[in-house]
Enzyme design. Sequence first.
Site, short mmCIF file in Angstrom:
data_model
loop_
_atom_site.label_atom_id
_atom_site.label_comp_id
_atom_site.label_asym_id
_atom_site.label_seq_id
_atom_site.Cartn_x
_atom_site.Cartn_y
_atom_site.Cartn_z
N GLU A 81 0.83 -1.32 -0.09
CA GLU A 81 0.03 0.08 0.02
C GLU A 81 0.88 1.19 0.08
OE1 GLU A 81 -3.27 0.06 3.08
OE2 GLU A 81 -3.29 -2.16 2.73
N CYS A 95 3.18 8.66 1.28
CA CYS A 95 3.70 7.59 2.40
C CYS A 95 3.76 6.16 1.53
CB CYS A 95 2.68 7.51 3.62
SG CYS A 95 3.09 6.26 4.76
N CYS A 102 6.59 -6.93 7.52
CA CYS A 102 7.62 -6.37 8.23
C CYS A 102 8.13 -7.39 9.53
CB CYS A 102 7.13 -5.01 8.93
SG CYS A 102 8.65 -4.34 10.01
N CYS A 106 5.81 -5.23 15.75
CA CYS A 106 5.42 -4.42 17.09
C CYS A 106 4.04 -4.60 17.48
CB CYS A 106 5.81 -2.86 16.37
SG CYS A 106 7.16 -2.43 15.88
N CYS A 109 0.93 -2.68 15.77
CA CYS A 109 0.94 -2.19 14.28
C CYS A 109 0.55 -3.46 13.24
CB CYS A 109 2.58 -2.01 13.77
SG CYS A 109 2.81 -1.77 12.08
N CYS A 326 -0.70 6.00 7.63
CA CYS A 326 0.41 5.62 7.69
C CYS A 326 0.70 4.70 8.92
CB CYS A 326 1.64 6.52 7.81
SG CYS A 326 1.98 7.24 5.98
N1 SAH Z 1 8.76 0.53 10.29
C1 SAH Z 1 8.91 1.99 10.36
C2 SAH Z 1 8.25 2.88 9.25
C3 SAH Z 1 6.63 2.31 9.12
S1 SAH Z 1 5.63 2.55 10.47
C4 SAH Z 1 8.91 2.46 11.81
O1 SAH Z 1 8.16 1.50 12.66
O2 SAH Z 1 9.10 3.56 12.26
C5 SAH Z 1 5.41 4.36 10.48
C6 SAH Z 1 4.93 4.89 11.73
O3 SAH Z 1 3.57 4.45 12.09
C7 SAH Z 1 5.74 4.34 13.02
O4 SAH Z 1 5.96 5.64 13.92
C8 SAH Z 1 4.71 3.37 13.33
O5 SAH Z 1 5.25 3.21 14.81
C9 SAH Z 1 3.60 4.13 13.19
N2 SAH Z 1 2.32 3.16 13.67
C10 SAH Z 1 2.37 1.66 13.51
N3 SAH Z 1 1.16 1.58 14.07
C11 SAH Z 1 0.49 2.41 14.09
C12 SAH Z 1 -1.13 2.47 14.76
N4 SAH Z 1 -1.83 1.52 14.55
N5 SAH Z 1 -1.49 3.80 14.64
C13 SAH Z 1 -0.66 4.90 14.57
N6 SAH Z 1 0.73 4.88 14.04
C14 SAH Z 1 1.14 3.58 14.08
FE1 SF4 Z 2 7.24 -2.88 11.10
FE2 SF4 Z 2 4.95 -1.82 12.03
FE3 SF4 Z 2 6.97 -1.98 13.90
FE4 SF4 Z 2 7.34 0.02 11.61
S1 SF4 Z 2 5.74 -0.15 13.27
S2 SF4 Z 2 8.62 -1.65 12.43
S3 SF4 Z 2 6.19 -1.36 10.13
S4 SF4 Z 2 6.01 -3.46 12.71
#
Ligand code: SAH
Ligand code: SF4
Length: 337
Positions: A81, A95, A102, A106, A109, A326
């Site tokens: 996406e 974005c 990934c 996390c 996420c 994002c």
């Molecule tokens: N993997 C990288 C970049 C992609 S995620 C990272 O983790 O930084 C981009 C941003 O979206 C990151 O700050 C991530 O922590 C945040 N993010 C992930 N899940 C989210 C959610 N459910 N609501 C809001 N932001 C979220």
């Molecule tokens: Fe990966 Fe999502 Fe963690 Fe970013 S926030 S490192 S996309 S699992």
Amino acid sequence: MNLDILKDILHTEPTFRFRQAWKAIFQDLIEQWDENTTLPKQLRERLHSECPLEISAEMFGSQKSDSQKALITLEDNEKIETVLLNHRDKRHTLCVSTQVGCAMKCAFCATGKLGLKRNLTTSEIVDQVLLFARYMKKHTEDERIGNIVFMGMGEPFANYTNVMSAIRILNDKDAFNIGARHISISTSGVVDGIKKLASEDLPVNLAISLHAPNDALRSRLMPINKVHNIDKLMKAVGEYVNKKNRQVMFEYLMIDGVNDTQAHATELALFVKHPLYIVNLIRYNPTGVFEPSRPDAIRKFKNTLLRAGVKVTERHEFGQDIDAACGQLAGKRRGKD
Ligand code: SAH
Ligand code: SF4
């Protein structure tokens, strides 16, 4: 489009042919080789069959809404996406994804739940920008992509080489000509990547997904913290800032009852107070595990940081309407899965 194949085909041609093809792709934004008039017909036919320009994508959301999402189908049928965040000033932020899924897992996420399928190639990263550049040329008068954020699916520093090659193309004045200062990379805290970025000549922006003020909580939310803990991370960021003298943004998701108390704010303030650090408080978009913080908790958290002398902003919320902000991308086909 596959840039390696393009280079292979044009390798035996005079160098100006490559420049003509490059301009046709990135400036004229052609979608079929036969739209081009500068390359010889025979070459165009070869490019047409061996290096097609089509990008297979479905678009969601309207031009009028806050954001538009593209679900792109890659050659091996994997889906990624890309989200266009529509700003009022006609210079929009795109974005971009860097991986299919990934590996970082996390807890908050949606992408993390998929696990890692594979890295994107340089061409697949660039194609996401190309798709929206073409779209805007067709559907708008003078709107354009002003900023790129590597905040879609995936961890950019786990695909460092391809991400940097893509950035060089975004930055290339004969391609998209997007200034490095308008390009941001967000990392979950891959320390090696931060170190490598510090030695690059490109002044791209760095954002760190912090999300917790201590190792116990951060390791629970972001397993990468067990490998690169907050100390190691802050040391790498400190070195980056000393070398680059550039601002670093710390992203901090506000999750109800998990990381959003006054005590958390006080603990956080101890190590993010710095003239070049800025904390960005992000409202958590629910993905089924946690709840977003209450507005009151966010206000108090922010005030505690401000009183301690920390620079703070709150991320503007985009894309809630089409489930595509994002960081909560899961590559799902809306209404079809
Ligand atoms: N993997 C990288 C970049 C992609 S995620 C990272 O983790 O930084 C981009 C941003 O979206 C990151 O700050 C991530 O922590 C945040 N993010 C992930 N899940 C989210 C959610 N459910 N609501 C809001 N932001 C979220
Ligand atoms: Fe990966 Fe999502 Fe963690 Fe970013 S926030 S490192 S996309 S699992």
